[in-house]
Design a protein around this motif. Structure first.
Motif, PDB file in Angstrom:
ATOM      1  N   GLN A 132       0.907  -1.092   0.262  1.00 44.40           N
ATOM      2  CA  GLN A 132       0.446   0.073  -0.022  1.00 44.40           C
ATOM      3  C   GLN A 132       0.834   0.907  -0.251  1.00 44.40           C
ATOM      4  O   GLN A 132       0.595   1.712  -1.170  1.00 44.40           O
ATOM      5  CB  GLN A 132      -0.953  -0.011   1.311  1.00 44.40           C
ATOM      6  N   THR A 133       1.678   1.846   1.083  1.00 39.60           N
ATOM      7  CA  THR A 133       2.917   2.778   1.164  1.00 39.60           C
ATOM      8  C   THR A 133       3.597   2.521  -0.260  1.00 39.60           C
ATOM      9  O   THR A 133       3.536   3.952  -0.798  1.00 39.60           O
ATOM     10  CB  THR A 133       3.555   2.309   2.572  1.00 39.60           C
ATOM     11  N   VAL A 134       4.267   2.346  -0.489  1.00 41.01           N
ATOM     12  CA  VAL A 134       5.277   1.964  -1.492  1.00 41.01           C
ATOM     13  C   VAL A 134       4.967   1.610  -2.941  1.00 41.01           C
ATOM     14  O   VAL A 134       5.517   2.228  -3.955  1.00 41.01           O
ATOM     15  CB  VAL A 134       6.540   0.779  -1.225  1.00 41.01           C
ATOM     16  N   LEU A 135       3.793   0.981  -3.164  1.00 46.34           N
ATOM     17  CA  LEU A 135       3.006   0.771  -4.284  1.00 46.34           C
ATOM     18  C   LEU A 135       1.578   1.079  -4.674  1.00 46.34           C
ATOM     19  O   LEU A 135       1.169   1.035  -6.138  1.00 46.34           O
ATOM     20  CB  LEU A 135       3.179  -0.488  -4.885  1.00 46.34           C
ATOM     21  N   GLY A 136       1.101   1.805  -3.793  1.00 48.49           N
ATOM     22  CA  GLY A 136      -0.116   2.584  -4.199  1.00 48.49           C
ATOM     23  C   GLY A 136      -1.354   1.892  -4.600  1.00 48.49           C
ATOM     24  O   GLY A 136      -2.443   1.995  -4.376  1.00 48.49           O
ATOM     25  N   ASP A 138      -4.585  -0.857  -3.071  1.00 53.82           N
ATOM     26  CA  ASP A 138      -5.758  -0.315  -2.766  1.00 53.82           C
ATOM     27  C   ASP A 138      -5.957  -1.766  -1.665  1.00 53.82           C
ATOM     28  O   ASP A 138      -5.692  -2.771  -1.708  1.00 53.82           O
ATOM     29  CB  ASP A 138      -6.800   0.090  -2.915  1.00 53.82           C
ATOM     30  N   ALA A 139      -6.520  -1.373  -0.807  1.00 54.02           N
ATOM     31  CA  ALA A 139      -6.575  -1.970   0.205  1.00 54.02           C
ATOM     32  C   ALA A 139      -7.240  -4.284   0.032  1.00 54.02           C
ATOM     33  O   ALA A 139      -7.786  -5.138   0.273  1.00 54.02           O
ATOM     34  CB  ALA A 139      -7.242  -2.114   2.026  1.00 54.02           C
ATOM     35  N   GLU A 140      -8.495  -3.371  -0.713  1.00 49.79           N
ATOM     36  CA  GLU A 140      -9.542  -4.586  -1.269  1.00 49.79           C
ATOM     37  C   GLU A 140      -8.000  -5.475  -2.428  1.00 49.79           C
ATOM     38  O   GLU A 140      -8.132  -6.597  -2.383  1.00 49.79           O
ATOM     39  CB  GLU A 140     -10.363  -3.837  -2.717  1.00 49.79           C
ATOM     40  N   THR A 141      -7.707  -4.778  -3.145  1.00 49.33           N
ATOM     41  CA  THR A 141      -6.522  -5.806  -4.030  1.00 49.33           C
ATOM     42  C   THR A 141      -5.463  -6.340  -3.035  1.00 49.33           C
ATOM     43  O   THR A 141      -5.892  -7.214  -3.579  1.00 49.33           O
ATOM     44  CB  THR A 141      -5.919  -5.020  -5.024  1.00 49.33           C
ATOM     45  N   ILE A 142      -5.478  -5.485  -1.859  1.00 51.69           N
ATOM     46  CA  ILE A 142      -3.869  -6.262  -1.505  1.00 51.69           C
ATOM     47  C   ILE A 142      -5.102  -8.090  -0.685  1.00 51.69           C
ATOM     48  O   ILE A 142      -4.263  -8.494  -0.819  1.00 51.69           O
ATOM     49  CB  ILE A 142      -3.552  -5.624  -0.051  1.00 51.69           C
ATOM     50  N   ALA A 143      -5.846  -6.864   0.126  1.00 54.99           N
ATOM     51  CA  ALA A 143      -6.750  -8.112   1.118  1.00 54.99           C
ATOM     52  C   ALA A 143      -7.166  -9.697  -0.343  1.00 54.99           C
ATOM     53  O   ALA A 143      -6.764 -10.518   0.117  1.00 54.99           O
ATOM     54  CB  ALA A 143      -8.188  -7.912   1.127  1.00 54.99           C
ATOM     55  N   SER A 144      -7.607  -9.242  -1.209  1.00 56.38           N
ATOM     56  CA  SER A 144      -7.737 -10.221  -2.375  1.00 56.38           C
ATOM     57  C   SER A 144      -6.605 -11.350  -2.760  1.00 56.38           C
ATOM     58  O   SER A 144      -6.238 -12.410  -2.465  1.00 56.38           O
ATOM     59  CB  SER A 144      -8.338  -9.804  -4.023  1.00 56.38           C
ATOM     60  N   PRO A 150     -11.576  -7.757   3.001  1.00 55.28           N
ATOM     61  CA  PRO A 150     -11.116  -6.287   2.705  1.00 55.28           C
ATOM     62  C   PRO A 150     -11.182  -5.327   4.068  1.00 55.28           C
ATOM     63  O   PRO A 150      -9.849  -4.119   4.805  1.00 55.28           O
ATOM     64  CB  PRO A 150     -11.651  -5.439   1.363  1.00 55.28           C
ATOM     65  N   ALA A 151     -12.341  -5.594   5.306  1.00 56.92           N
ATOM     66  CA  ALA A 151     -12.149  -4.461   5.550  1.00 56.92           C
ATOM     67  C   ALA A 151     -11.543  -5.293   6.962  1.00 56.92           C
ATOM     68  O   ALA A 151     -10.730  -4.247   8.084  1.00 56.92           O
ATOM     69  CB  ALA A 151     -13.565  -4.594   6.777  1.00 56.92           C
ATOM     70  N   THR A 152     -11.292  -5.973   7.125  1.00 54.19           N
ATOM     71  CA  THR A 152      -9.898  -6.568   7.915  1.00 54.19           C
ATOM     72  C   THR A 152      -9.047  -5.705   7.269  1.00 54.19           C
ATOM     73  O   THR A 152      -8.292  -5.766   8.269  1.00 54.19           O
ATOM     74  CB  THR A 152      -9.673  -8.065   8.180  1.00 54.19           C
ATOM     75  N   MET A 153      -8.367  -6.352   6.911  1.00 58.38           N
ATOM     76  CA  MET A 153      -6.933  -5.685   6.043  1.00 58.38           C
ATOM     77  C   MET A 153      -6.972  -4.015   5.948  1.00 58.38           C
ATOM     78  O   MET A 153      -6.043  -3.693   6.612  1.00 58.38           O
ATOM     79  CB  MET A 153      -6.795  -5.849   4.567  1.00 58.38           C
ATOM     80  N   GLY A 154      -7.987  -3.558   6.038  1.00 52.65           N
ATOM     81  CA  GLY A 154      -7.843  -2.097   6.145  1.00 52.65           C
ATOM     82  C   GLY A 154      -7.339  -1.355   7.030  1.00 52.65           C
ATOM     83  O   GLY A 154      -7.197  -0.587   7.584  1.00 52.65           O
ATOM     84  N   GLN A 155      -8.389  -2.864   8.213  1.00 49.67           N
ATOM     85  CA  GLN A 155      -8.315  -2.090   9.680  1.00 49.67           C
ATOM     86  C   GLN A 155      -6.657  -1.811   9.821  1.00 49.67           C
ATOM     87  O   GLN A 155      -6.286  -1.934  11.158  1.00 49.67           O
ATOM     88  CB  GLN A 155      -8.829  -2.757  10.796  1.00 49.67           C
ATOM     89  N   ARG A 156      -5.977  -3.775   9.836  1.00 48.71           N
ATOM     90  CA  ARG A 156      -4.238  -3.946   9.663  1.00 48.71           C
ATOM     91  C   ARG A 156      -3.561  -2.994   8.865  1.00 48.71           C
ATOM     92  O   ARG A 156      -2.693  -2.493  10.549  1.00 48.71           O
ATOM     93  CB  ARG A 156      -3.948  -5.739   9.011  1.00 48.71           C
ATOM     94  N   ARG A 208      -2.389  -1.485 -13.298  1.00 49.04           N
ATOM     95  CA  ARG A 208      -1.446  -1.850 -13.071  1.00 49.04           C
ATOM     96  C   ARG A 208      -0.068  -1.655 -13.757  1.00 49.04           C
ATOM     97  O   ARG A 208       0.712  -2.610 -13.155  1.00 49.04           O
ATOM     98  CB  ARG A 208      -1.868  -3.338 -13.491  1.00 49.04           C
ATOM     99  N   GLY A 209      -0.205  -0.692 -14.939  1.00 51.86           N
ATOM    100  CA  GLY A 209       1.126  -0.306 -14.711  1.00 51.86           C
ATOM    101  C   GLY A 209       1.858  -1.009 -15.697  1.00 51.86           C
ATOM    102  O   GLY A 209       1.920  -2.434 -16.357  1.00 51.86           O
ATOM    103  N   ASN A 210       3.127  -0.706 -15.633  1.00 45.39           N
ATOM    104  CA  ASN A 210       4.457  -1.843 -15.600  1.00 45.39           C
ATOM    105  C   ASN A 210       4.707  -2.534 -14.092  1.00 45.39           C
ATOM    106  O   ASN A 210       6.215  -2.168 -14.111  1.00 45.39           O
ATOM    107  CB  ASN A 210       5.513  -0.804 -16.224  1.00 45.39           C
ATOM    108  N   LEU A 211       3.861  -2.982 -13.149  1.00 48.89           N
ATOM    109  CA  LEU A 211       4.073  -3.045 -12.046  1.00 48.89           C
ATOM    110  C   LEU A 211       4.783  -4.622 -11.772  1.00 48.89           C
ATOM    111  O   LEU A 211       5.042  -5.287 -11.341  1.00 48.89           O
ATOM    112  CB  LEU A 211       2.374  -4.080 -11.378  1.00 48.89           C
TER     113      LEU A 211
END
Length: 414
Positions: A132-136, A138-144, A150-156, A208-211
């Motif tokens: 999230q911080t370095v690559l931007g 969102d919590a939903e994508t990370i949670a997946s 997603p709500a749990t990941m956002g809180q963490r 997703r650009g050039n990830l």
């Protein structure tokens, strides 16, 4: 004067290219990741408002940094007494307030990545925090990616950012002896970033650009920092193997082509050779880890370049080792598919049934796609059809969805 379309396009391109760099630079000086993100978000809002009227600046990064810095200074003045705000203000004085001054902003992303992997932060949230911080992300994508709500990941993530500020975690590379304990989280985040970009081979999603390329670049950066860590080489080998097959994952009409049906002549031999060399170097260090095993699986697949068939026996053994090491349900799915190739679809389905009760797999498309494929080979038409239907409903990539629908149609036709 500028225009809305041009201004928006430049802002989007700058966000994809420089978001993590800008957040890392600000957070490294304030030690407040959440505040850095808020300030940068406000800067982008200002850009979308101002650039269409005043024109896109010659140095968009510097313009955004100046506005974000002012946001941080204003916030410090509003929420703290003057004396309490002095440390934060002093940390920001190395940036000029001259919007037109051409300047190069240092890339502090590696510092932020290792800060996010600090032992004071809960282990399970370190890699998501980096994403999230370095690559931007969102919590939903990370949670997946991490099979979490997603709500749990956002809180963490919110708690982890607060921890960085409260504990005064420094934004610097750890001492040499402390690097290894933080490495796993950094490598996990790099690989998650790579796979997010690699899963869009057609390049149709701007976010997703050039990830994939970015993940490989970050992997090289960490390997140069820690050349004696075999897992850094293992991760690079894994990413290069995957990148070598990227073009082959789509046919001339844009249709999805699974690995076992790809044309090996379309694979990038140079990238494969680099991957094999790195995997060999890692193996000589005598410390086997997850990424080396995953890269070895890919190496056993590319044997098909020479023999016409993947080394499924080796692949099954490697997945046995990976499952013992990680306990990952994703590994268990791949292991079941490998077992089906060596011992038959029924044996593969038995292996898949062993993880059927895992709640994380209820909405995980690869599980249902693998289940459908094995049931179709038995053949159990009714259950295969149900599994295909579930997989199709969960798939977001139109090309993969069409592929699954074609397999479902062929099941009924047969």
């Amino acid at each position: 004067m500028g225009d809305v379309t041009t201004a928006g396009a430049v802002a989007e391109a700058t966000a994809r290219r420089s978001y993590g760099k800008l957040v890392a630079f600000l957070a490294a000086r304030t030690r407040d990741v959440a505040a850095a993100e808020d300030a940068l978000a406000a800067a982008f809002e200002a850009a979308l408002r101002d650039w269409p009227m005043s024109g896109v600046p010659a140095n968009p990064e510097a313009w955004l940094m100046t506005v974000a810095k002012r946001q941080l200074i204003d916030a410090a003045r509003r929420h703290r007494t003057r004396d309490a705000a002095v440390p934060d203000l002093l940390l920001l004085t190395d940036l000029s307030t001259d919007d037109d001054a051409p300047r190069i902003i240092p890339d502090d992303r590696l510092l932020l990545m290792f800060a996010c992997a600090h032992p004071a932060i809960e282990a399970g949230v370190r890699a998501p925090l980096i994403l999230q911080t370095v690559l931007g992300f969102d919590a939903e994508t990370i949670a997946s990616a991490f099979l979490v709500a997603p709500a749990t990941m956002g809180q963490r993530l919110v708690r982890a950012k607060a921890k960085i500020k409260q504990a005064g975690i420094p934004f610097r590379l750890p001492d040499h002896d402390d690097l290894p304990q933080r490495l796993a989280s950094v490598l996990d985040a790099i690989y998650a970033s790579f796979t997010e970009g690699w899963s869009d081979p057609a390049g149709t999603e701007a976010r997703r650009g050039n990830l994939a390329d970015e993940g490989i670049w970050l992997g090289h950066l960490v390997s140069m920092l820690m050349p004696d860590e075999p897992e850094t080489l293992g991760l690079l080998a894994l990413m290069l193997h995957a990148q070598a097959r990227r073009i082959a994952r789509r046919d001339a009409q844009g249709g999805y082509v699974p690995l076992h049906e790809q044309d090996p002549t379309q694979w990038d031999d140079a990238l494969i050779d680099d991957a094999e060399m790195m995997l060999l170097r890692a193996g000589r260090m005598g410390r086997i880890g997850r990424f080396q095993l995953e890269a070895a699986v890919q190496s056993a697949h590319v044997v098909r370049r020479r023999t016409g068939r993947a080394d499924w026996a080796a692949i099954a053994q490697l997945y046995d080792a990976l499952l013992a090491l990680t306990g990952s349900p994703v590994v268990a799915i791949n292991r079941a598919v490998a077992i089906a190739e060596t011992r038959g679809a029924a044996a593969g389905l038995v292996a898949l049934d062993e993880i059927a009760g895992d709640p994380r797999l209820a909405d995980y498309q690869p599980y249902w796609a693998a289940r459908a494929g094995l049931l179709a080979r038995l053949p159990d038409v009714a259950q295969a059809d149900s599994a295909y239907q579930r997989a199709i409903g969960l798939e977001v990539d139109p090309a993969v969805r069409r592929f699954l629908q074609d397999r479902r149609d062929a099941l009924h036709a047969r």
